[in-house]
Design an enzyme around this catalytic site. Structure first.
Site, PDB file in Angstrom:
ATOM      1  N   HIS A  95       3.003   7.603  -2.343  1.00 54.70           N
ATOM      2  CA  HIS A  95       4.092   7.618  -1.366  1.00 54.70           C
ATOM      3  C   HIS A  95       4.502   6.223  -0.941  1.00 54.70           C
ATOM      4  O   HIS A  95       3.775   5.254  -1.110  1.00 54.70           O
ATOM      5  CB  HIS A  95       3.709   8.439  -0.123  1.00 54.70           C
ATOM      6  CG  HIS A  95       2.582   7.863   0.671  1.00 54.70           C
ATOM      7  ND1 HIS A  95       1.267   7.891   0.235  1.00 54.70           N
ATOM      8  CD2 HIS A  95       2.556   7.254   1.887  1.00 54.70           C
ATOM      9  CE1 HIS A  95       0.486   7.329   1.140  1.00 54.70           C
ATOM     10  NE2 HIS A  95       1.240   6.920   2.147  1.00 54.70           N
ATOM     11  N   ASP A  97       5.528   4.649   2.720  1.00 57.89           N
ATOM     12  CA  ASP A  97       5.259   5.086   4.092  1.00 57.89           C
ATOM     13  C   ASP A  97       6.508   5.539   4.847  1.00 57.89           C
ATOM     14  O   ASP A  97       7.520   4.837   4.884  1.00 57.89           O
ATOM     15  CB  ASP A  97       4.583   3.957   4.882  1.00 57.89           C
ATOM     16  CG  ASP A  97       3.100   3.834   4.558  1.00 57.89           C
ATOM     17  OD1 ASP A  97       2.480   4.852   4.187  1.00 57.89           O
ATOM     18  OD2 ASP A  97       2.562   2.718   4.674  1.00 57.89           O
ATOM     19  N   HIS A 248       1.905   3.480  -2.725  1.00 64.42           N
ATOM     20  CA  HIS A 248       0.452   3.399  -2.762  1.00 64.42           C
ATOM     21  C   HIS A 248      -0.156   4.798  -2.748  1.00 64.42           C
ATOM     22  O   HIS A 248       0.504   5.774  -2.367  1.00 64.42           O
ATOM     23  CB  HIS A 248      -0.090   2.556  -1.601  1.00 64.42           C
ATOM     24  CG  HIS A 248       0.253   3.092  -0.251  1.00 64.42           C
ATOM     25  ND1 HIS A 248       1.514   3.018   0.288  1.00 64.42           N
ATOM     26  CD2 HIS A 248      -0.507   3.728   0.673  1.00 64.42           C
ATOM     27  CE1 HIS A 248       1.526   3.573   1.478  1.00 64.42           C
ATOM     28  NE2 HIS A 248       0.305   4.020   1.743  1.00 64.42           N
ATOM     29  N   ARG A 263      -4.789   0.655  10.466  1.00 62.22           N
ATOM     30  CA  ARG A 263      -3.470   0.424   9.884  1.00 62.22           C
ATOM     31  C   ARG A 263      -2.479  -0.042  10.937  1.00 62.22           C
ATOM     32  O   ARG A 263      -2.435   0.490  12.043  1.00 62.22           O
ATOM     33  CB  ARG A 263      -2.939   1.703   9.230  1.00 62.22           C
ATOM     34  CG  ARG A 263      -1.577   1.487   8.557  1.00 62.22           C
ATOM     35  CD  ARG A 263      -1.110   2.718   7.841  1.00 62.22           C
ATOM     36  NE  ARG A 263       0.110   3.243   8.429  1.00 62.22           N
ATOM     37  CZ  ARG A 263       0.753   4.321   7.977  1.00 62.22           C
ATOM     38  NH1 ARG A 263       0.278   4.976   6.946  1.00 62.22           N
ATOM     39  NH2 ARG A 263       1.839   4.738   8.564  1.00 62.22           N
TER      40      ARG A 263
END
Length: 272
Positions: A95, A97, A248, A263
């Site tokens: 995907h 993000d 990623h 994150r």
């Protein structure tokens, strides 16, 4: 500072830097390397949450993630974790993000806090190459197309169920956004393929069924092995990737072990 490419398609490791003490010139050099290599990696960066946030603010503007609450004192830092008893990992699918937002992020970064004794690597893929290697006929076909992206696509909602249960934010349940299938990077000017299997549902003006054959081809094409690199995490490792031209996929191969990452997401612009 030394920048060393780790694979043919994308990805570079930057050594010789302490992210807590960076000159402006080093930030500029680092950002240039990031734009060239799409994802850059750092090792042995023992940052506190405050130091991690300070570094992020020198790269971009940190923003909150819509589905998971941030850690105490830092709403823009979320825990990406899989616990020993869990079977599904957060975001465990190829995907880009939050492509379902009207203004998707420019970049994301991960800092490894706890890693399994083996496994838990992350794969990255180069969407410039994915676009550039298409035939001229395919480029003409997809040039005018607009993709409909949704947060509620079944395969990806499963990958955040555990975290929403334990760390869920008060956010509406579905986001939908339309973006060009081919986007032009605002800083490099290069064209990148901007659909992904986790969020792209169909083409605007077409049904899911009509869109599926072409989308499925693009989903398979864009993650061909020769477009990817793979990163093995250690505690204190950081990855910073360009969400506008890279995808990623965290590999879910460490059942029975714990993996905890922090994150930060950095604000972007509307795809064009």
């Amino acid at each position: 500072m030394k920048v060393q490419r780790i694979a043919g398609a994308l990805g570079a490791q930057i050594t010789g830097v302490d992210l807590r003490r960076l000159e402006d010139a080093e930030i500029e050099e680092m950002r240039a390397a990031w734009l060239e290599h799409l994802v850059v990696f750092f090792r042995e960066q023992a940052l506190s949450s405050a130091e991690y946030m300070a570094f992020a603010k020198r790269i971009g503007r940190p923003i909150e993630y819509p589905f998971v609450k941030g850690i105490a004192g830092f709403p823009e830092i979320i825990e990406v974790k899989k616990l020993e008893h869990e079977k599904v990992n957060f975001g465990g699918i190829w995907h880009s993000d939050t492509a379902y937002l009207e203004v998707p992020p420019m970049a994301s970064m991960l800092l490894a806090r706890e890693v399994p004794p083996r496994g838990g690597d992350t794969l990255f893929a180069n969407m410039y190459l994915a676009y550039e290697t298409l035939s001229e006929g395919m480029k003409r076909l997809i040039a005018p197309l607009v993709a409909v992206n949704a947060s509620a696509k079944a395969d990806v909602t499963r990958t955040r169920e555990d975290r929403v249960k334990t760390d869920g934010a008060d956010a509406k349940k579905e986001y939908v956004a339309e973006h060009p299938v081919v986007r032009t990077h605002p800083e490099t000017g290069r064209k990148a393929l901007y659909v992904n299997v986790a969020h792209t549902v169909r083409f605007k003006g077409m049904t899911d069924e009509e869109s599926a054959p072409l989308l499925n081809y693009l989903f398979q094409h864009q993650v061909r092995p020769e477009f990817t690199c793979r990163f093995a995490w250690q505690v204190g490792s950081i990855a910073l990737w360009d969400n506008r031209c890279a995808q990623h996929n965290p590999v879910n191969d460490y059942h029975g072990y714990r993996r905890v990452m922090h994150r930060i997401t950095l604000a972007g612009d509307r795809p064009k």
